[in-house]
Scaffold this active site. Structure first.
Site, short mmCIF file in Angstrom:
data_model
loop_
_atom_site.label_atom_id
_atom_site.label_comp_id
_atom_site.label_asym_id
_atom_site.label_seq_id
_atom_site.Cartn_x
_atom_site.Cartn_y
_atom_site.Cartn_z
N SER A 42 82.62 63.31 11.98
CA SER A 42 81.38 63.17 11.20
C SER A 42 80.18 63.70 11.95
CB SER A 42 81.16 61.70 10.83
OG SER A 42 79.92 61.53 10.19
N ASP A 43 79.38 64.51 11.26
CA ASP A 43 78.10 64.93 11.78
C ASP A 43 77.20 63.71 11.94
OD1 ASP A 43 76.11 66.65 12.61
OD2 ASP A 43 75.32 66.93 10.59
N LYS A 44 76.26 63.77 12.88
CA LYS A 44 75.37 62.62 13.10
C LYS A 44 74.15 62.68 12.18
CE LYS A 44 72.52 62.43 16.64
NZ LYS A 44 71.19 62.13 16.07
#
Length: 534
Positions: A42-44
Site C-alpha cells: 500500500s502507498d502511504k
C-alpha cells in the site's frame, strides 16, 4: 456447458456489488485474485494518510529569513498542477512576498525519479536565478557546502523522528552553485480509520506492507502509529542486480513491514519478488510510474484520483480514498469466491451423479433411466435456475481464498456417489418391489434427479450443516419454482409418462430424506480431507 456461464454471471454480479462499494472491476478474473490476496503493498500518501498537507514553521539556515525560504519554495511550485505539496507551500506565502512579482521562464515538474521540482526565474530587477525543492537526499546532493549539508541532514532526521515530512529548498544564482536555504516541514496526518483497517486486514490474513518514497525515519514513525510493525527497509539497500543476493533479498522483502525511499522500479521488483515466493500480491498506486507495478501485481488497485495510465494498468479502480474500501472489496470478493466454489462442487457432483447412474443402468440393466427430452428439461430448469446462486447469502472467509481442487473434487465425488446410490435405491424399489413399468420409472427417475439435484445446492453451499446458513430468498425461490414446474410436468405427463400426485409426493419425501444423508456425507468428507491436509 453451464459452468462457464454460471461462474461468469456470478463474477459479473459480484462486480456490480463491488461497484456499489466504490470499487470498479475492469477485469473479472481479478475478483478471484482479490479473494486470494495475502499481501497488499500500500502507498502511504493519500491511502494510509489524509493527503492534506499543512506547512509548519520553516527551518532556515543562517542568513536566510523564513519568508524568503517559503517564497523560494513557492517559486518552485505550480498551482495548476493541483499537487498537494505545491498547494501547501503556496498557501504559506505572505501577500508581501507574492510570487506573482516574478516571471517563471522554465518549470520542471516533480517526477518520482528526480524527486524534485525546479524553476528558472526572472526577478523584478531583471536578474535570473534558479530555485528547487524536493526530497532531502536529492537536494542535499546538489550542494557542495558540507557544513550546511550536515545541518540540514541533522534537522531532517529530527523532524522524521516526529513523523514530519521535510522539503528542502535550494537556490542558485544564474550559472552559480546551488545554495541550501532551509527546510519546509509538512504535516500529513494518518487517516482516522487506517489503524483499525490495517488490524482488520491482518485478522483476515492479509499482510499490509507500506510502500513510500518518504524517508526511512518518517516511514517507521508512521508504521508505528498505524500498528504495522517497525521493520521498514530502505529500498535502496535491496540489490536486485546481483543474482547471488536474490535469496537474501527475498527473505528481507518477505519479513519487512514496509519500504521507504522507493523508486518506481523498486515497486515492480518488490511485487515480482513476493510473487516468486508464492504470494498473491495486491498493489496500490496512482501515478504513471506505478503502472508497471500495477500491471505486474496479481491485483493492481488504482486509488482515487489516479492517472489514466494507472487506471488502465489496474484490475480494480477505487473511487473513494483510503484503505477501508479495499478491505470491503476483499470481503465481497471472498463472498463471490464462496458462491463459485459452492457451484463448482454442486455441478461436478451432479455430472458424476447423472452420468455414472445412466452408464451403469445401461450396462447393468439395459435400461435408459431418462430420455433425451428429460435431459434437456434437466438442463433448462436446473441450470437456468442455478444462476441465482450469484445472489446467494454467504459469509466471507477469514483467510485468503484459493481453488483447492483436491477438496472440491473430493467433496463433489462423495456427493455424486451418494446420489448414484440414492438413484439406484429408487430404481430397485420401483422395479423389484412395486413392479412398475419402465416408462413410469423413467418419469420417477427424472423427477428424483431434478429435485435431488437442486437440493444438492443447499448441501454444497455450506461447510457445516446445510441449515447453518440461510440461503437467499432468490435462490430458494428459483429452486422451488423450477421444481414445481418439474413436478407438474411429471404429474401431468407432459413430454413423459404421467405419474400422478401420490407418486410425485413419494419422490419428494424420498429426496428430502436423502438430503440429510448427503449432508452427513459432506461433513464426513470435509473432516477426512481437512485431517489429511493437516
Amino acid at each position: 456447458v453451464a459452468m462457464p456461464t454460471v461462474l461468469s454471471v456470478t463474477m459479473a454480479v459480484g462486480a456490480r456489488l463491488l461497484a456499489k462499494q466504490e470499487a470498479i472491476v475492469s477485469r473479472l478474473s481479478s475478483i478471484e485474485e482479490l479473494a486470494g490476496m495475502d499481501v497488499l503493498c500500500s502507498d502511504k500518501t493519500g491511502t494510509l494518510t489524509q493527503n492534506r498537507l499543512s506547512l509548519g514553521d520553516p527551518y532556515c539556515l543562517p542568513g536566510v529569513r523564513g519568508e524568503e525560504l517559503i517564497l523560494a519554495g513557492a517559486l518552485a511550485s505550480r498551482a495548476e498542477d493541483q499537487d498537494p505539496i505545491d498547494l501547501a507551500v503556496l498557501a504559506g506565502v505572505s501577500e508581501a512576498k507574492s510570487p506573482q512579482a516574478y516571471t517563471i521562464l522554465h518549470f520542471r515538474p516533480f517526477d518520482p525519479v528526480s524527486k524534485r521540482t525546479e524553476s528558472e526565474v526572472k526577478g523584478a530587477d531583471g536578474k535570473i536565478f534558479k530555485v528547487t525543492k524536493g526530497a532531502p537526499q536529492v537536494i542535499v546532493a546538489l550542494s557542495q557546502d558540507a557544513a550546511a549539508n550536515s545541518q540540514i541532514q541533522a534537522q531532517v532526521e529530527a523532524l522524521a523522528a516526529k513523523g514530519i515530512r521535510a522539503l528542502v529548498v535550494a537556490r542558485a544564482e544564474a550559472a552559480g552553485p546551488w545554495k541550501l536555504l532551509g527546510i519546509l516541514p509538512l504535516f500529513d496526518p494518518p487517516r482516522p480509520d487506517s489503524r483499525s483497517t490495517i488490524a482488520m486486514a491482518q485478522a483476515m490474513g492479509v499482510k499490509v506492507k507500506m510502500v513510500t518514497g518518504d524517508q526511512l525515519a518518517i516511514a517507521r514513525q508512521m508504521a508505528a502509529q498505524l500498528g504495522m510493525g517497525a521493520d521498514i527497509l530502505d529500498a535502496g539497500t535491496l540489490d536486485f542486480a546481483d543474482a547471488a543476493k536474490a535469496a537474501e533479498n527475498l527473505k528481507r522483502i518477505e519479513g519487512a513491514d514496509g519500504f521507504a525511499q522507493v523508486f518506481p522500479e523498486h515497486k515492480f521488483r518488490i511485487v515480482a519478488a513476493l510473487q516468486s515466493a508464492g504470494f498473491i500480491v495486491g498493489m496500490t498506486g496512482d501515478g504513471v510510474n506505478d503502472a508497471p507495478a500495477l500491471k505486474k501485481a496479481n491485483c493492481g488497485i488504482a486509488v482515487s484520483n489516479a492517472t489514466d495510465a494507472a487506471r488502465a494498468a489496474a484490475a480494480i479502480v477505487l473511487l473513494t480514498p483510503g484503505l477501508s474500501v479495499i478491505i470491503t472489496a476483499i470481503q465481497e470478493a471472498r463472498r463471490i469466491f464462496q458462491r463459485m466454489n459452492a457451484y463448482a462442487i454442486y455441478r461436478i457432483a451432479e455430472t458424476i451423479r447423472v452420468m455414472l447412474f445412466m452408464t451403469l443402468s445401461i450396462i447393468a440393466f439395459n435400461f435408459y433411466p431418462v430420455t433425451a427430452v428429460m435431459i434437456v428439461l434437466l438442463a433448462l430448469l436446473n441450470d437456468g435456475a442455478i444462476l441465482s446462486i450469484a445472489y446467494d447469502r454467504v459469509s466471507f472467509s477469514d483467510r485468503p481464498e484459493a481453488w483447492n481442487m483436491r477438496r472440491v473434487l473430493g467433496v463433489a465425488t462423495i456427493l455424486g456417489v451418494v446420489g448414484v446410490v440414492e438413484s439406484f435405491g429408487l430404481f430397485y424399489v420401483c422395479d423389484r418391489y412395486l413392479h412398475l413399468s419402465r416408462d413410469f420409472i423413467q418419469t420417477l427417475i427424472y423427477l428424483k434427479l431434478s429435485i435431488a439435484g437442486h437440493l444438492t445446492v443447499f448441501v454444497a453451499r455450506t461447510r457445516g450443516p446445510f441449515w447453518s446458513t440461510r440461503p437467499s430468498s432468490l435462490l430458494l425461490g428459483a429452486v422451488m419454482a423450477t421444481q414445481l414446474i418439474a413436478t407438474l410436468l411429471a404429474v401431468n405427463g407432459i413430454l413423459m409418462a404421467p405419474i400422478g400426485w401420490e407418486a410425485a409426493g413419494f419422490v419428494w419425501i424420498y429426496a428430502l430424506t436423502w438430503l440429510f444423508i448427503e449432508d452427513q456425507a459432506k461433513l464426513l468428507s470435509y473432516w477426512i480431507l481437512d485431517r489429511k491436509a493437516r
